[in-house]
Structures are given as C-alpha cells and as structure tokens.
Design a protein around this motif. Structure first.
Motif, mmCIF file in Angstrom:
data_model
loop_
_atom_site.group_PDB
_atom_site.id
_atom_site.type_symbol
_atom_site.label_atom_id
_atom_site.label_comp_id
_atom_site.label_asym_id
_atom_site.label_seq_id
_atom_site.Cartn_x
_atom_site.Cartn_y
_atom_site.Cartn_z
ATOM 1 N N LEU A 45 0.829 -1.211 0.000
ATOM 2 C CA LEU A 45 0.000 0.000 0.000
ATOM 3 C C LEU A 45 0.865 1.264 0.000
ATOM 4 N N ARG B 178 2.179 1.572 -3.595
ATOM 5 C CA ARG B 178 1.134 2.075 -4.491
ATOM 6 C C ARG B 178 0.628 3.453 -4.063
ATOM 7 N N GLU B 179 1.329 4.055 -3.076
ATOM 8 C CA GLU B 179 1.032 5.409 -2.618
ATOM 9 C C GLU B 179 -0.377 5.584 -2.066
ATOM 10 N N LYS B 180 -0.927 4.517 -1.461
ATOM 11 C CA LYS B 180 -2.199 4.674 -0.751
ATOM 12 C C LYS B 180 -1.918 5.223 0.642
ATOM 13 N N PHE B 181 -0.841 4.706 1.229
ATOM 14 C CA PHE B 181 -0.346 5.244 2.487
ATOM 15 C C PHE B 181 1.097 5.679 2.242
ATOM 16 N N LEU B 182 1.503 6.759 2.885
ATOM 17 C CA LEU B 182 2.880 7.212 2.691
ATOM 18 C C LEU B 182 3.541 7.435 4.036
#
Lengths: 420, 183
Positions: free
Chosen positions: B124, B127-131
C-alpha cells in the motif's frame, strides 16, 4: 563618435547583465526545482503518513504553510516541536491542542536545507489534475453478452422461412396444390395421427425430454451458482484483494476462529479509508471515478466520520451497512470456517473461486452436498503435523493399511458431521 | 392456423422460463423453512437491538475465555501510550510457536503497510495509498508500546484490536521485536 561608443558600451553591459541575470534566473529555477524534488521525497518519506497538502489528516494540511508561518518557526517546530512548545510559543501550543494533543515526532536529523526543501515542496503549485478520460468510455461494456445469441436465432428463423417459401414456389412450378403455412402444418399433423409407430416414438421422446429437463430443473433447486446480488456499496474485491493484495483475512478476520468468515465491521474499512477518501484507480463496472469516491463516502455516512475535520462526529448513532449475503448454506447443513481455514489451511479461493479478480462477487461453487463430499473424498490429511491428532492419524493409517488418509476416512462423510 | 397460435404461445412460455434465470435473485428453495435459520444468524439484521445488528460487542470489563491478559486498562491518550510503553510487559515466553504464528498474523494484518521486513515499504505504501510509514528500526519500541498501538492505532493507523485476539497481538509484538533486531 564618442557618444556612439558610449552607447555601444552601454548596450554591451545591458546585454551582459541580461545574460548573467538570465543565467542566474535559470539556475535558481533549476535549484528551486531540485529543492522541490528533494522536498517531495522527504515529504513522502517522513511527513505524508500524517499530513496531506490539500486537506486535514492526522495533522494539518501543509499546502502553502509558508504563507501562515515563518521559515524559522517551521524549522524549530520540525526539529523538535516539544522543545518549541516548552518555550511557551502560543502558535505551537494552539496547533498542538487543535489536533488532539498528539505529539508529532521530532526530526532532529533534518538540516535547515532539508526543511526548506520540504517547505518549497509544500508551496509549489500542484500540477493540474488530468481529466478523467477513462470515465465515459467504461460505461459501454456493461451488458452486451446476450445480443449475438438473439441475432443468431433471428438469422435462423429467416433462413427457415426462406427454405419454406422456396419449397412453396417449387410446388407451384410443379403444379401441386400449394398450402399456407398453417395448412401445411395441418397436413403434417394429419399424417402424424395416421402413423402409430411415429406416435409411439413421439411419446418416448417426450417422456425422455421431460425427464431430462425435469430432473435438471429439480437438481437446480436451491443451487445458487452464479448468484450475484447488487450490494449497497459497489465494493470491488479485485481492487482490494487483487490490485492492493490485502489478505482475505485482513477483513474477514473471524474466519480463523469462528464458524462464519465474518463481514467486516466498518471500523475495519476505516483503518484504511480514514486515509483514502478518493478513488484514484481504474474505473470499473460502469462507474466513474467520482461515483466510486461517493461509494467510499458511504462508509463515512455509516460511521459518522467527518472527513473535512478528520474525526468522528460526536454522539453519532452508527448506521450499519446492509450487505447482501452471497454464500449461504441451508440451515440443515453445518459448516465451520475455522476448521477449513485454520486446521486444514485451505486457500479461500478453493471454494470461493478467484474472488481477487471479481469486481462484483458471485457464487463460484455450487455448495451442494455432492460438491462437499467430493472434496472430502479427494483431500488427504497432512499426517506429518505434530499435535492432538497425531496419535489418531497413526491408528487410522494402520487400520486402513494406507500411508495416506483422506478426510472421508476420518469421518468426513458421516451424516452427523454436518447434519444434526 | 390454430396450431400455429399454440406453437407461438409454447415458445413464449419457454423463452420466458429461460429468461427467468436471473443472477440477481436466488433460485427457488424447496421447503424454505428448512433452509432459513430460525435464530438470528451472525451479521444479520436484528429487530431486537436498537442499532439493528445481531453482532454485539463484548460487555465492558469482561474477559474472553482463554485470554492471556485482563481487560486493557491503558487509555487511548498520550499519557496512556507512555504508561504502556514503560510499564506493560508481554505475558508470552519467546518461542518458535509464538513467533511462527506472529509471523503469520503479521503477514495478514501488518505487512500490507509495514512491509514484510518491517521497513515501512508494504504494497500500500508502494502504491502510494499510504505514505511515510516508518521503519521499525528508526523508532524506539517496547512490547508495551507495540501492543498499545495495535489496540488503539497511532497517527494514520487504526486499531487492529477487533481483528486479533490478545494472544495473537502479543505474538505479533514478539515478531515485530524480532524484525527490529534482524538485519
């Protein structure tokens, strides 16, 4: 002469200044761009867990923060906000209180340049969002699977009519009496009534056909293979379990201990969707990205999440999401997920099919008794595992005189195991 | 001509029967009273409770059977976090079995964000959902602080208490501590 010379000297100086300044301007743009890129990397690696540029998250939105605070204040805050708060800085204490008094970690390793780069990144104008081009095109392929069938049937009908009229014409040429379609059929019917053997054959055929279709229909009673109800939220298992590779059990967490695999309560959705409020992936199922963002917002309605202020509304009564159950065994059959998931270690896909490829879940397996029994007959028990079953496994292997023991031999075919 | 009419009628009935095979509705059930449970099933709608749900939360202060620790008494505040960090200790012995199950649970519930090795590079994050998920090695962690964060979440992370039993939480704690030590 003198004035001309002077003039040309002046021109030269101007041109020189122009080029020099142009050089510095380009250079500064370049360093600025470098700063932004460096800042972006730092921001994504360290800040983005709690800060977004355009909206409140765990911490405040940081887009254009340089307009609200001085660079010095920001440097001091980032390096050690606790120390800054202890100096009695009013702004620091106010923002700390506003965000629920949860302290931001200190970043003493950041240099002033690092922090300036991050500020440069937060001040840079974000690139204009691309137009959602895919949104319209998707609506096309919703349901077009049945029309070729109708086309084929129509063509067949036309062909039959053509052949029939051809025969009629032939008869007209030969000088025989020509019948209308009805008259023709009547003629066949009369011939049929006169022929006893044909009648006998027809009865046999009729009985066989009705038995075939009748039993086929009866065997399908209560068998819901392919059942695909419309759910309250256009939740896609493909996006969650396929694209993002979230484990089935992350959400269906009771499958490991319980009879039911469990529909996740909305707090599990919110573990991720506090942070993810917009749909940014590929649109699917005829929905546009905007539609799908609205689907995510349905969880917020159910849980009372205030996305703008990044907190739950006070005194809110949650509204449960009404999912429609897809897989349902009749009440007279007992089934336990934990036995299959934890003890046997089966993959969910064994029974539920390729769920990670389904935007909309449908029932993959028939869930009939024959289907259960088949698997119990074929599946061998892993006898190498130490533990409670080890002794009984050895005894059974001896009793049946085999190395391998199937579930059926362990009693997986006894009526009372599932029906009691 | 009368036979033609009959044939057409028969065809219409046949097609409509085939067309009834709709994926949005369940098939006919034989004796539905044997199919449908009389008691309320898990996750079902329930008219008895005000919120309309059959699923209930455990009564406050009760302990689940087989639970290792009494009901969690630390508060979801900074002070609670600090107190748990400094005082709460794992009731589990370090063992192969615990680590193995800890690893299994970690892979299901944590690795999507924290990454298989705890480096903060789960799918995640990629995939840059969380950073900005931190590496465990960059943070000071104790058994108590990890357990507290599983219970209540921290920052953008939510509570994972509803998905893990208390024993499993402690096993995850053990595994995370191992990840932190391992190179």
């Amino acid at each position: 002469m003198n004035s001309v010379k002077k003039h040309s000297l002046q021109t030269r100086t101007t041109i020189l200044t122009f080029f020099v300044s142009l050089f510095f301007f380009i250079f500064s743009i370049n360093t600025f761009a470098q700063d932004v890129a460096h800042g972006k990397k730092l921001f994504k690696g360290n800040c983005a867990a709690c800060h977004k540029l355009d909206k409140k998250s765990v911490g405040p939105a940081l887009g254009g923060v340089a307009e609200r605070r001085t660079a010095e204040w920001l440097r001091a805050w980032v390096k050690d906000n606790g120390a800054l708060r202890k100096t009695g800085d009013a702004d620091a204490n106010a923002i700390f209180k506003e965000f629920g008094s949860s302290p931001m970690p200190a970043f003493p390793t950041f240099s002033d340049e690092d922090i300036d780069a991050i500020i440069a990144y937060t001040s840079a104008k974000p690139a204009a969002p691309k137009q959602a081009a895919g949104a319209v095109a998707v609506k096309e392929d919703v349901k077009n699977s049945s029309w070729p069938m109708y086309l084929l049937l129509g063509a067949l009908g036309v062909l039959l009519l053509m052949v029939f009229s051809l025969f009629q014409q032939l008869k007209g040429i030969r000088g025989e009496t020509s019948y209308s379609l009805g008259g023709y059929l009547n003629k066949i019917w009369e011939a049929f009534l006169a022929n006893g053997f044909l009648k006998f054959l027809a009865v046999i055929f009729f009985l066989l056909a009705s038995a075939f279709f009748g039993f086929g229909a009866l065997a399908n009673i209560g068998v819901d293979t392919g059942y695909q109800p419309i759910q309250e939220i256009a939740f896609s298992h493909k996006v969650h379990a396929g694209d993002n590779k979230i484990d089935c059990q992350y959400c269906h967490s009771s499958a490991k201990h319980s009879k039911t695999s469990g529909i996740p309560s909305a707090n599990v959705c919110m573990n991720c969707h506090k942070n993810i409020s917009e749909y940014t992936g590929e649109p699917f199922g005829g929905h546009s990205k905007e539609d799908l963002t609205k689907e995510i917002a349905k969880i917020y309605v159910a849980t009372g999440w205030d996305a703008d202020n990044f907190k739950y509304k006070e005194n809110f009564v949650p509204k449960p999401i009404k999912w429609t159950r897809v897989h349902n065994l009749p009440d007279f059959a007992y089934y336990n997920h934990s036995q299959h998931v934890t003890v046997a270690g089966l993959k969910c896909q064994k029974c539920h099919g390729p769920v990670e490829e389904m935007h909309e879940v449908y029932q993959f397996s028939p869930l009939t008794m024959g289907w259960c029994i088949n698997c119990h007959r074929e599946t061998e028990v892993d006898l190498t595992k130490e533990g409670y079953y080890k002794k009984i496994h050895e005894q059974l292997a001896q009793k049946y005189g085999v190395e391998k023991v199937t579930i059926a031999q362990l009693g997986g075919m006894e009526c009372g195991k599932c029906h009691y | 001509m009368k036979h033609l009419n009959q044939i057409v009628v028969a065809l219409v009935i046949l097609t409509s029967l085939i067309a009834c095979n709709d994926k949005r509705t369940r098939k006919v059930q034989y004796m539905p009273d044997m199919y449908v449970a009389v008691p309320y099933e898990a996750n079902s709608v329930n008219p008895v409770f005000a919120d309309g749900m059959t699923d209930r939360q455990p009564v406050a202060g009760t302990i689940a059977r087989g639970a290792l620790t009494p009901a969690y008494q630390f508060e979801d505040t900074n002070a609670g976090y600090e107190l748990a960090k400094s005082t709460l200790e794992s009731p589990l012995e370090t063992s192969e079995e615990n680590l193995e199950n800890g690893k299994k649970m970690y892979a299901i519930y944590c690795a999507v964000c924290h990454g298989k090795k705890g480096g903060g590079q789960g799918i995640l994050v990629k995939r840059e959902k969380f950073l900005g998920v931190p590496n465990y090695k960059d943070r000071t962690l104790t058994d108590g602080s990890i357990y507290h964060v599983i219970m209540f979440g921290k920052g953008a992370m939510g509570s994972h208490a509803s998905q893990l039993s208390d024993k499993e939480r402690w096993q995850v704690v053990q595994y995370v501590q191992q990840l932190k030590i391992n190179k």
